[in-house]
Design an enzyme around this catalytic site. Structure first.
Site, PDB file in Angstrom:
ATOM      1  N   ARG A  53      -8.252  -3.744  -7.059  1.00  0.00           N
ATOM      2  CA  ARG A  53      -8.654  -3.020  -8.260  1.00  0.00           C
ATOM      3  C   ARG A  53      -7.601  -1.958  -8.572  1.00  0.00           C
ATOM      4  NH1 ARG A  53     -11.525   1.618  -8.985  1.00  0.00           N
ATOM      5  NH2 ARG A  53     -12.966   1.674 -10.757  1.00  0.00           N
TER       6      ARG A  53
ATOM      7  N   MET B 121     -14.221  -3.022  -2.883  1.00  0.00           N
ATOM      8  CA  MET B 121     -15.033  -3.200  -1.672  1.00  0.00           C
ATOM      9  C   MET B 121     -15.868  -1.942  -1.433  1.00  0.00           C
ATOM     10  SD  MET B 121     -14.093  -6.179  -0.395  1.00  0.00           S
ATOM     11  CE  MET B 121     -14.459  -6.198   1.333  1.00  0.00           C
TER      12      MET B 121
ATOM     13  N   THR C 250       0.811  -1.210   0.000  1.00  0.00           N
ATOM     14  CA  THR C 250       0.000   0.000   0.000  1.00  0.00           C
ATOM     15  C   THR C 250       0.849   1.267   0.000  1.00  0.00           C
ATOM     16  OG1 THR C 250      -1.776   1.194   1.121  1.00  0.00           O
ATOM     17  CG2 THR C 250      -0.270  -0.037   2.526  1.00  0.00           C
ATOM     18  N   ARG C 251       0.279   2.336  -0.599  1.00  0.00           N
ATOM     19  CA  ARG C 251       0.922   3.651  -0.567  1.00  0.00           C
ATOM     20  C   ARG C 251      -0.043   4.689  -0.001  1.00  0.00           C
ATOM     21  NH1 ARG C 251      -1.620   4.965  -5.712  1.00  0.00           N
ATOM     22  NH2 ARG C 251      -1.575   7.156  -5.168  1.00  0.00           N
TER      23      ARG C 251
ATOM     24  N   LYS D 102      10.518  55.917  -8.582  1.00  0.00           N
ATOM     25  CA  LYS D 102      11.931  55.840  -8.163  1.00  0.00           C
ATOM     26  C   LYS D 102      12.859  56.556  -9.154  1.00  0.00           C
ATOM     27  CE  LYS D 102      11.351  51.227  -6.159  1.00  0.00           C
ATOM     28  NZ  LYS D 102      11.696  49.826  -6.397  1.00  0.00           N
TER      29      LYS D 102
ATOM     30  N   HIS E  19      -7.948   2.422   5.408  1.00  0.00           N
ATOM     31  CA  HIS E  19      -9.281   2.733   5.943  1.00  0.00           C
ATOM     32  C   HIS E  19     -10.007   1.414   6.177  1.00  0.00           C
ATOM     33  CE1 HIS E  19      -8.357   6.854   5.235  1.00  0.00           C
ATOM     34  NE2 HIS E  19      -8.127   6.625   3.947  1.00  0.00           N
TER      35      HIS E  19
ATOM     36  N   HIS F 193      -9.933  -1.314   3.470  1.00  0.00           N
ATOM     37  CA  HIS F 193      -8.657  -2.038   3.345  1.00  0.00           C
ATOM     38  C   HIS F 193      -8.504  -3.052   4.468  1.00  0.00           C
ATOM     39  CE1 HIS F 193      -7.879   2.068   1.689  1.00  0.00           C
ATOM     40  NE2 HIS F 193      -7.540   1.326   0.649  1.00  0.00           N
TER      41      HIS F 193
HETATM   42  S1  PPS Z   1      13.243  40.411 -11.162  1.00  0.00           S
HETATM   43  O1  PPS Z   1      13.277  40.536 -12.649  1.00  0.00           O
HETATM   44  O2  PPS Z   1      11.990  39.873 -10.715  1.00  0.00           O
HETATM   45  O3  PPS Z   1      14.394  39.686 -10.661  1.00  0.00           O
HETATM   46  O4  PPS Z   1      13.329  41.901 -10.631  1.00  0.00           O
HETATM   47  P1  PPS Z   1      13.142  42.378  -9.138  1.00  0.00           P
HETATM   48  O5  PPS Z   1      14.111  41.670  -8.268  1.00  0.00           O
HETATM   49  O6  PPS Z   1      11.729  42.269  -8.725  1.00  0.00           O
HETATM   50  O7  PPS Z   1      13.549  43.883  -9.217  1.00  0.00           O
HETATM   51  C1  PPS Z   1      13.607  44.632  -8.032  1.00  0.00           C
HETATM   52  C2  PPS Z   1      13.760  46.108  -8.254  1.00  0.00           C
HETATM   53  O8  PPS Z   1      14.927  46.372  -8.995  1.00  0.00           O
HETATM   54  C3  PPS Z   1      14.802  47.662  -9.622  1.00  0.00           C
HETATM   55  N1  PPS Z   1      15.536  47.552 -10.898  1.00  0.00           N
HETATM   56  C4  PPS Z   1      15.125  47.015 -12.055  1.00  0.00           C
HETATM   57  N2  PPS Z   1      13.948  46.483 -12.455  1.00  0.00           N
HETATM   58  C5  PPS Z   1      13.848  46.012 -13.707  1.00  0.00           C
HETATM   59  N3  PPS Z   1      14.845  46.021 -14.601  1.00  0.00           N
HETATM   60  C6  PPS Z   1      16.055  46.535 -14.261  1.00  0.00           C
HETATM   61  N4  PPS Z   1      17.069  46.543 -15.152  1.00  0.00           N
HETATM   62  C7  PPS Z   1      16.222  47.064 -12.957  1.00  0.00           C
HETATM   63  N5  PPS Z   1      17.253  47.626 -12.289  1.00  0.00           N
HETATM   64  C8  PPS Z   1      16.834  47.917 -11.035  1.00  0.00           C
HETATM   65  C9  PPS Z   1      13.327  47.900  -9.753  1.00  0.00           C
HETATM   66  O9  PPS Z   1      13.085  49.111  -9.096  1.00  0.00           O
HETATM   67  C10 PPS Z   1      12.649  46.735  -9.036  1.00  0.00           C
HETATM   68  O10 PPS Z   1      11.750  47.205  -8.047  1.00  0.00           O
HETATM   69  P2  PPS Z   1      10.156  47.232  -8.115  1.00  0.00           P
HETATM   70  O11 PPS Z   1       9.771  46.959  -6.691  1.00  0.00           O
HETATM   71  O12 PPS Z   1       9.662  46.141  -9.025  1.00  0.00           O
HETATM   72  O13 PPS Z   1       9.805  48.575  -8.556  1.00  0.00           O
END
Ligand code: PPS
Length: 615
Positions: A332, A373, A238-239, A557, A243, A246
């Protein structure tokens, strides 16, 4: 001394008396008379030969010597499946095999279920390795076989090295070259491209730290049966947890052939998604109390199942014969792999019984076949479906494996007629209802799409509810703490996401909630992470579908400006691709929708799939 004629008359008399006894016994147990043939074959197979069977281990002193010499050899690190196979090769569970199959034996086993010498053997036992590793090995060379911690378990003289035709192996052994079959999937996607064959010298058993006292080699079981005076032993493979159906079936089987019962569960590798063996063994122990005292025993078998249905049944029979059993229960859909890609069963429900029956004489172990069964409510007992004459006028009840899983995951009632309260308690401990299980919410979307903000809001809402620990694996946080050395090439992004997936899968496995919020631009990597996690709990992909134009407009950003100016290379959506999720569990539009509302949509989604309890 008695003369030959007298002796044969006496033997005849003895046999006649024995046959009459068996006839009476059979009538008593089944209420029917049986043909003489059946009784004769029972007489032939009624006793086990309990002398020791050959093992591949060398003596303790030689093992110490071999171990030292083997450190000089090229090593192969065994996969989990190979460790299981090697254990049974070395301890005689796969008797008469003396090592991993040679090319000729392999071809004969695949095509005719026999080795080149004509010995019945239905499943190829191969040492599969990568092409790169195979290129470093010469035919005639000795290699050391090591476990995953590097301990040398055996040495092997490589007599054969070849590239198998895997599609042909799949067709012949598993009945179809269809990846829906777990062993075919393994063959194509996990097993190495090249097979090595050759005899094995056993140095030491693989080490097990769990249930040590409940694992027995074939010779240990043979010795136990000798000691207990068990002349006839019927094995139950059995794996799954046992119950009531069985328990009823195995008890009946033992009664029918007047044998002792060996519950012989597989604790090596079973079908992906099965209940783990730790839970199952606790369940088996609870059920053992249900059998009359000292009629039944349990031993754990470190077999790597292939789910090969009919061929697997024959294999299981041969293995049990090696473990000293005289009878083997085949029910079965024995070792059934589920449905093929077309949604149909790979094998007929009683194909395994048919193939076993064809070979049982040669195997030297007799099948005790059972039909399905079912519980007959009016008579409050289990009956074999084919023996119920009044099907129209009684209530026939059964709970399938899928239905049981549903009831467990939704915390619904599991009736007493179906299982034992102790078993249900164990299962509920391991498989709590969905609203207590771990899961992962995986946000994906462009940088600046709002993933982190929504993920943070979700985390706080889930923490407010309480009950499970919540961890946020935000893109930026992960890059700081786990992936600080990585850049944004495809390779590095994949590695980053796989790391996140690994941590999330551990959290999910241990009952927590993982919220991930990376960009995760590639569909294949997201799929791989999903597969890693779904073995442990739910995976909810949430696409934060803010358009690239909107993200660039927000540019919180200031990265988009730098990307446009070419100061940041490989920027997702600008100079690097993003695969839009085709079927996420949820797609969030963030334009003109506030964060709280977005997080609430995720909560509603979790509620709708039962991951958080509705108040
Ligand atoms: S991945 O592709 O999923 O590995 O990227 P991730 O680790 O989520 O990225 C984290 C944050 O890195 C900043 N960042 C960039 N993003 C995209 N492309 C490039 N080249 C890059 N360089 C820096 C970016 O702000 C990501 O943050 P989030 O939170 O997504 O805004």
């Amino acid at each position: 001394m008695r003369g030959g004629a007298e002796k044969s008359r006496l033997t005849e008399k003895f046999l006649a008396r024995k046959l009459a006894e068996y006839d009476a016994l059979h009538i008593e147990l089944t209420g029917t008379t049986t043909g003489l043939n059946l009784i004769k074959s029972r007489t032939q197979l009624m006793q086990n030969n309990l002398s020791p069977i050959p093992e591949l281990f060398v003596s303790y002193e030689s093992a110490q010597k071999f171990k030292v010499e083997a450190t000089e050899l090229t090593s192969h690190e065994l996969t989990q499946r190979q460790i299981c196979d090697l254990e049974l090769l070395m301890n005689g569970g796969f008797n008469p095999l003396k090592g991993f199959l040679s090319e000729e034996d392999y071809k004969c086993v695949v095509d005719n279920m026999r080795t080149a010498d004509g010995i019945l053997w239905p499943i190829p036992i191969n040492l599969d390795v990568s092409e790169a590793y195979a290129n470093t090995i010469e035919v005639g060379q000795d290699i050391a076989l090591r476990d995953q911690e590097g301990i040398i378990l055996a040495t092997m003289t490589v007599t054969d090295k070849w590239e198998p035709n895997k599609a042909h192996e799949a067709e012949m052994v598993f009945g179809a070259d269809d990846d829906a079959h777990p062993a075919v999937n393994y063959l194509h996607n996990q097993a190495g491209k090249i097979y090595l064959g050759g005899p094995v010298i056993g140095i030491q058993q693989p080490v097990h730290y769990d249930f040590r006292g409940k694992r027995n080699t074939p010779n240990e079981l043979r010795a136990l049966f000798r000691k207990m005076g068990w002349r006839k032993v019927v094995a139950f493979q059995t794996r799954n947890p046992l119950h009531r159906a069985h328990q009823e079936l195995t008890f009946r089987a033992a009664k029918e052939v007047q044998a002792n019962l060996l519950i012989h569960p597989v604790v090596g590798l079973t079908k992906p998604g099965d209940i783990d063996h730790f839970t199952r063994v606790r369940c088996y122990e609870a059920v053992l109390d249900q059998y009359p005292q000292s009629t039944t025993s349990m031993s754990l078998l470190n077999l790597a199942m292939r789910m090969a249905g009919p061929r697997e049944a024959v294999w299981h029979g041969l293995i049990r014969k090696n473990h000293g059993c005289t009878h083997f229960i085949v029910g079965r859909d024995h070792a059934g792999p589920g449905n093929n890609t077309a949604g149909e069963s790979f094998y007929g429900p009683y194909d395994a019984q048919d193939l076993f029956r064809k070979h049982q004489e040669e195997m030297g172990i007799e099948m005790v076949d059972f039909k399905h069964m079912v519980w007959v409510a009016e008579r409050a007992q289990y009956e074999s479906i084919d023996e119920i004459k009044d099907k129209e006028s009684v209530t026939i009840l059964n709970i399938s494996g899928t239905e049981l899983r549903r009831r467990l995951s939704e915390g619904l009632e599991i009736p007493e007629w179906f299982s034992f309260p102790e078993v249900v308690k164990e299962l509920r401990r391991t498989k709590p209802p969905r609203f207590k299980q771990g899961f992962t919410v995986f946000f994906t979307g462009f940088s600046g799409s709002g993933k982190s903000t929504i993920a943070n809001a979700l985390m706080v809402k889930l923490m407010e509810m309480g009950g499970r620990p919540v961890t946020l694996l935000d893109g930026d946080i992960v890059r700081k703490n786990l992936s600080s050395e990585l850049g944004f090439s495809k390779e590095h992004r994949d590695l980053n996401i796989r790391r996140i997936g690994y941590v999330a899968s551990e959290i999910t496995k241990n009952g927590g909630i993982a919220i991930c919020a990376p960009i995760a631009p590639y569909a294949t990597t997201r799929r791989a992470v999903r597969e890693d996690i779904e073995g442990f709990g739910a995976f909810i992909e949430v696409h934060v579908a803010t358009s690239i134009e909107e993200c660039e407009k927000r540019d919180r950003k200031g990265l988009y400006r730098l990307a446009r100016e070419g100061k940041i290379k490989e920027f997702t959506g600008i100079s690097d691709p993003y695969d839009v999720p085709k079927k996420p569990e949820l797609r969030l539009q963030t334009e003109n929708v506030d964060v709280d509302n977005c997080a609430h949509q995720v909560i509603l989604k979790l509620e709708s799939i039962g991951l958080i309890a509705a108040n």
